[in-house]
Scaffold this motif. Structure first.
Motif, PDB file in Angstrom:
ATOM      1  N   ALA A   1      37.494  44.459  48.130  1.00  0.00           N
ATOM      2  CA  ALA A   1      38.230  43.953  49.304  1.00  0.00           C
ATOM      3  C   ALA A   1      37.345  43.867  50.536  1.00  0.00           C
ATOM      4  O   ALA A   1      37.798  44.095  51.653  1.00  0.00           O
ATOM      5  CB  ALA A   1      39.453  44.823  49.595  1.00  0.00           C
ATOM      6  N   ARG A   2      36.078  43.534  50.348  1.00  0.00           N
ATOM      7  CA  ARG A   2      35.180  43.430  51.503  1.00  0.00           C
ATOM      8  C   ARG A   2      34.741  41.992  51.763  1.00  0.00           C
ATOM      9  O   ARG A   2      34.575  41.586  52.888  1.00  0.00           O
ATOM     10  CB  ARG A   2      33.922  44.268  51.271  1.00  0.00           C
ATOM     11  CG  ARG A   2      34.186  45.750  51.258  1.00  0.00           C
ATOM     12  CD  ARG A   2      32.851  46.486  51.202  1.00  0.00           C
ATOM     13  NE  ARG A   2      33.062  47.838  50.711  1.00  0.00           N
ATOM     14  CZ  ARG A   2      32.221  48.483  49.917  1.00  0.00           C
ATOM     15  NH1 ARG A   2      31.122  47.888  49.520  1.00  0.00           N
ATOM     16  NH2 ARG A   2      32.464  49.702  49.519  1.00  0.00           N
ATOM     17  N   CYS A   3      34.496  41.214  50.685  1.00  0.00           N
ATOM     18  CA  CYS A   3      33.838  39.918  50.891  1.00  0.00           C
ATOM     19  C   CYS A   3      34.814  38.756  51.055  1.00  0.00           C
ATOM     20  O   CYS A   3      34.474  37.758  51.665  1.00  0.00           O
ATOM     21  CB  CYS A   3      32.912  39.628  49.712  1.00  0.00           C
ATOM     22  SG  CYS A   3      33.795  39.346  48.168  1.00  0.00           S
ATOM     23  N   THR A   4      36.001  38.871  50.485  1.00  0.00           N
ATOM     24  CA  THR A   4      37.052  37.831  50.458  1.00  0.00           C
ATOM     25  C   THR A   4      36.645  36.568  49.686  1.00  0.00           C
ATOM     26  O   THR A   4      37.336  35.561  49.761  1.00  0.00           O
ATOM     27  CB  THR A   4      37.536  37.422  51.880  1.00  0.00           C
ATOM     28  OG1 THR A   4      36.542  36.638  52.515  1.00  0.00           O
ATOM     29  CG2 THR A   4      37.914  38.604  52.733  1.00  0.00           C
TER      30      THR A   4
ATOM     31  N   CYS B   1      41.126  39.978  43.695  1.00  0.00           N
ATOM     32  CA  CYS B   1      40.678  41.281  43.188  1.00  0.00           C
ATOM     33  C   CYS B   1      41.644  42.403  43.543  1.00  0.00           C
ATOM     34  O   CYS B   1      41.502  43.516  43.040  1.00  0.00           O
ATOM     35  CB  CYS B   1      39.281  41.606  43.705  1.00  0.00           C
ATOM     36  SG  CYS B   1      39.239  42.021  45.450  1.00  0.00           S
TER      37      CYS B   1
ATOM     38  N   GLY C   1      34.996  43.319  43.830  1.00  0.00           N
ATOM     39  CA  GLY C   1      36.410  43.718  43.845  1.00  0.00           C
ATOM     40  C   GLY C   1      36.731  44.837  44.791  1.00  0.00           C
ATOM     41  O   GLY C   1      37.660  45.608  44.546  1.00  0.00           O
TER      42      GLY C   1
ATOM     43  N   LEU D   1      43.871  38.020  47.976  1.00  0.00           N
ATOM     44  CA  LEU D   1      42.602  38.376  47.322  1.00  0.00           C
ATOM     45  C   LEU D   1      42.876  38.596  45.839  1.00  0.00           C
ATOM     46  O   LEU D   1      43.673  39.472  45.482  1.00  0.00           O
ATOM     47  CB  LEU D   1      42.012  39.638  47.938  1.00  0.00           C
ATOM     48  CG  LEU D   1      41.593  39.568  49.403  1.00  0.00           C
ATOM     49  CD1 LEU D   1      40.910  40.873  49.813  1.00  0.00           C
ATOM     50  CD2 LEU D   1      40.662  38.389  49.652  1.00  0.00           C
TER      51      LEU D   1
ATOM     52  N   CYS E   1      31.643  41.127  46.318  1.00  0.00           N
ATOM     53  CA  CYS E   1      31.598  42.580  46.565  1.00  0.00           C
ATOM     54  C   CYS E   1      32.039  43.385  45.356  1.00  0.00           C
ATOM     55  O   CYS E   1      32.143  44.607  45.428  1.00  0.00           O
ATOM     56  CB  CYS E   1      32.430  42.947  47.785  1.00  0.00           C
ATOM     57  SG  CYS E   1      34.208  42.843  47.489  1.00  0.00           S
TER      58      CYS E   1
ATOM     59  N   SER F   1      33.172  36.670  43.255  1.00  0.00           N
ATOM     60  CA  SER F   1      33.529  38.071  43.542  1.00  0.00           C
ATOM     61  C   SER F   1      32.263  38.771  44.020  1.00  0.00           C
ATOM     62  O   SER F   1      31.650  39.540  43.287  1.00  0.00           O
ATOM     63  CB  SER F   1      34.074  38.735  42.284  1.00  0.00           C
ATOM     64  OG  SER F   1      33.979  40.118  42.357  1.00  0.00           O
TER      65      SER F   1
ATOM     66  N   CYS G   1      36.835  36.131  46.638  1.00  0.00           N
ATOM     67  CA  CYS G   1      37.720  35.954  45.473  1.00  0.00           C
ATOM     68  C   CYS G   1      39.056  35.343  45.865  1.00  0.00           C
ATOM     69  O   CYS G   1      39.932  35.188  45.023  1.00  0.00           O
ATOM     70  CB  CYS G   1      37.962  37.313  44.812  1.00  0.00           C
ATOM     71  SG  CYS G   1      38.855  38.434  45.898  1.00  0.00           S
TER      72      CYS G   1
HETATM   73  S1  FES Z   1      35.769  40.368  45.259  1.00  0.00           S
HETATM   74 FE1  FES Z   1      35.237  40.819  47.279  1.00  0.00          FE
HETATM   75  S2  FES Z   1      37.164  40.856  48.257  1.00  0.00           S
HETATM   76 FE2  FES Z   1      37.685  40.393  46.223  1.00  0.00          FE
END
Ligand code: FES
Length: 546
Positions: free
Chosen positions: A280-283, A320, A278, A318, A276, A274, A285
């Protein structure tokens, strides 16, 4: 997105405010001069709405996320960011009431002389204000770091940003201390700045009492909102339905409805990537969903955008963002230790077939570099060489995929169309040649012979994706066309040239071979012969004078 935008507005104010403090090393008058200039915007109606609206929205979003975060298990950096953020408001309220509200309600302009003098007449206030400054700055720096570390350019800019992150609070504190020292004789003369300050401000007892009410009311308001959020969160976790997550490790986890898959997994003590936090930026997760996919709530816009960016198949979500209401079976797609470098890789780990340009670059006669040189010098030389090649890739939109001892594999076209990728690859080859010559010139005294490179480039279909050991995956490509590019690179020795490029690549780029000799070669992985051009200097293909 809103959290980021409001955070950036507050960050802009904070940076200006801290630089204003730093002017204390010049004089209190200089501080007041800059303060008037900044106040012209931040105290105007648009500036006020922007700043205080952003502050209130940022705080409200933090409470919403605290409410929705149904487990408090989180990585240390997320916990630090949350605690620092929540500490700021109660510490800041007195400062805002004493400066901004005093001006708004009574028109009293509390200049730097008064506020610094007031603080320096009380050592506790100095420590409090300094701690507040450092907490605000740490929260801001963490936020910026965890936002930007997913950007491809961030590793290169990180040293400069890190230096700024250390320098700005240091000079702000130095300015605050210098201003206090310059005012100290006046503070002692009037027997304490507090009396001096209030006399100058000319406030009545009633006005002062009203300010105290404001300060207490705002402080109580903060604590009540925080307590209400925590209570609501606690109630939600205990009342209502639950769902089950069947993890690929074999564990079955029961979690309250409303909790994300990531929260459920973490609460069960199972590590999960995880990067970023949570947002929704890094994907990193992302999970593949088996049973229960059809019953999942549809992805919200932020999740849908992130999944579209990585071209994820429909059974990937995702962890998160996804809040199941009934049982689901999931398989994590990235190792728990996946870091920002994995998040920055431009595609999906599931693998996809894509028409790309593979380019192998090899440093000629690299073994001879070690002759009569200390190991340190050889490593220095190789690092200089790779730094230049890497810059050439960056300048031409190439992706550095693999390091191979004395060479590298670069990929073009991971996010662009093949025709553009072919042009960019040829620009990359030309830029490598230019940088190599500049490097040779700067190292002329150290090199018996100039460094030379061989480059092989070929466009074709390849499987691209994240691959490698689970704790050190890389984003790369495999396939016959990748092997062909490697063979073309090997042919540069036989042809005595810098670049061997396939005719397909030149045609797709719409670039003329510029008189380079054509060869029909046999390569493994292809039944028919392949037309290739042996190019002495890649810059001639682009019409660049050599
Ligand atoms: S933790 Fe980064 S998108 Fe889910």
């Amino acid at each position: 997105m809103l959290r980021l935008a409001t955070g950036l507005v507050v960050a802009a104010f904070v940076v200006g405010h801290f630089l204003n403090h730093a002017l204390g090393v010049v004089s209190v008058e200089a501080m007041n001069g800059m303060r008037s200039a900044l106040a012209a915007f931040w105290r105007s109606l648009p500036g006020t709405i922007l700043l205080y609206g952003s502050l209130a929205t940022h705080f409200a979003l933090a409470l919403v996320s605290l409410y929705r975060r149904s487990t408090l298990r989180m990585p240390a950096w997320e916990a630090a960011q949350l605690i620092l953020g929540l500490a700021i408001l109660p510490m800041l309220i007195g400062h805002v009431v004493g400066t901004r509200l005093t001006w708004t309600l009574y028109g009293h302009y509390i200049d730097y002389e008064r506020i610094v003098g007031l603080l320096w007449s009380d050592s506790g206030a100095v420590a409090w204000q300094s701690a507040l400054l450092l907490i605000v700055w740490t929260h801001l720096a963490f936020g910026v770091h965890y936002w930007l570390r997913l950007k491809a350019w961030y590793p290169a800019a990180q040293p400069i940003l890190f230096a700024a992150a250390l320098l700005i609070p240091a000079i702000a504190l130095a300015g605050f201390a210098a201003a206090g020292a310059s005012l100290w004789p006046a503070i002692e003369m009037v027997g304490g700045m507090q009396k001096y300050n209030l006399d100058l401000a000319g406030m009545t007892d009633a006005q002062r009492a009203r300010l105290v009410h404001w300060r207490e009311g705002l402080t109580w308001g903060f604590w009540l909102l925080l307590a209400a959020t925590l209570l609501a969160r606690w109630l939600r976790a205990r009342i209502g339905a639950t769902y089950q997550v069947r993890h690929s490790s074999g564990r079955v986890i029961t979690a309250p409805v409303g909790r994300t898959i990531l929260e459920a997994i973490r609460d069960a003590g199972i590590p999960h990537a995880s990067v970023c936090g949570g947002r929704a930026r890094c994907t990193t997760c992302r999970v593949r969903v088996g049973d229960g996919l059809a019953a999942l709530p549809p992805a919200r816009p932020a999740e849908a955008r992130a999944l579209a960016r990585i071209e994820a198949p429909p059974n990937v979500r995702l962890a998160c963002q996804c809040r199941p209401r009934s049982a689901v079976a999931i398989t994590p797609l990235l190792p728990p230790g996946a870091d920002a470098a994995v998040a920055r890789s431009p595609g999906s780990p599931q693998g996809r077939e894509r028409r790309i340009v593979a380019m192998f670059v090899d440093l000629r006669e690299s073994t001879q570099l070690g002759e009569r040189r200390l190991p340190y010098d050889v490593v220095f030389l190789m690092n200089q060489f790779f730094a230049e090649m890497y810059q050439a890739l960056r300048a031409s939109n190439g992706y550095y995929a693999q390091f191979r001892g004395d060479g590298l594999l670069a990929l073009y076209g991971l996010s662009t169309e093949p025709a553009q990728a072919c042009r960019e690859a040829l620009q990359g080859a030309a830029e490598m040649q230019r940088r190599l010559e500049a490097l040779n010139a700067s190292l002329a005294a150290d090199l018996a012979r100039p460094l030379r490179i061989g480059i092989g480039a070929h466009v074709g279909l390849a499987i691209v994706g994240t691959m490698g050991p689970t704790d050190a995956p890389i984003y790369s490509a495999i396939g016959d066309n990748i092997n062909i590019a490697a063979r073309l690179e090997g042919m540069t020795k036989a042809y005595g040239c810098t670049l061997v490029v396939s005719e397909d690549t030149l045609k797709e780029a719409g670039i003329d071979p510029a008189g380079a000799p054509l060869h029909r070669v046999r390569v493994r992985g292809r039944n028919e012969r392949l037309n290739v051009y042996a190019v002495g200097d890649p810059r001639t293909l682009l019409g660049i004078g050599v």
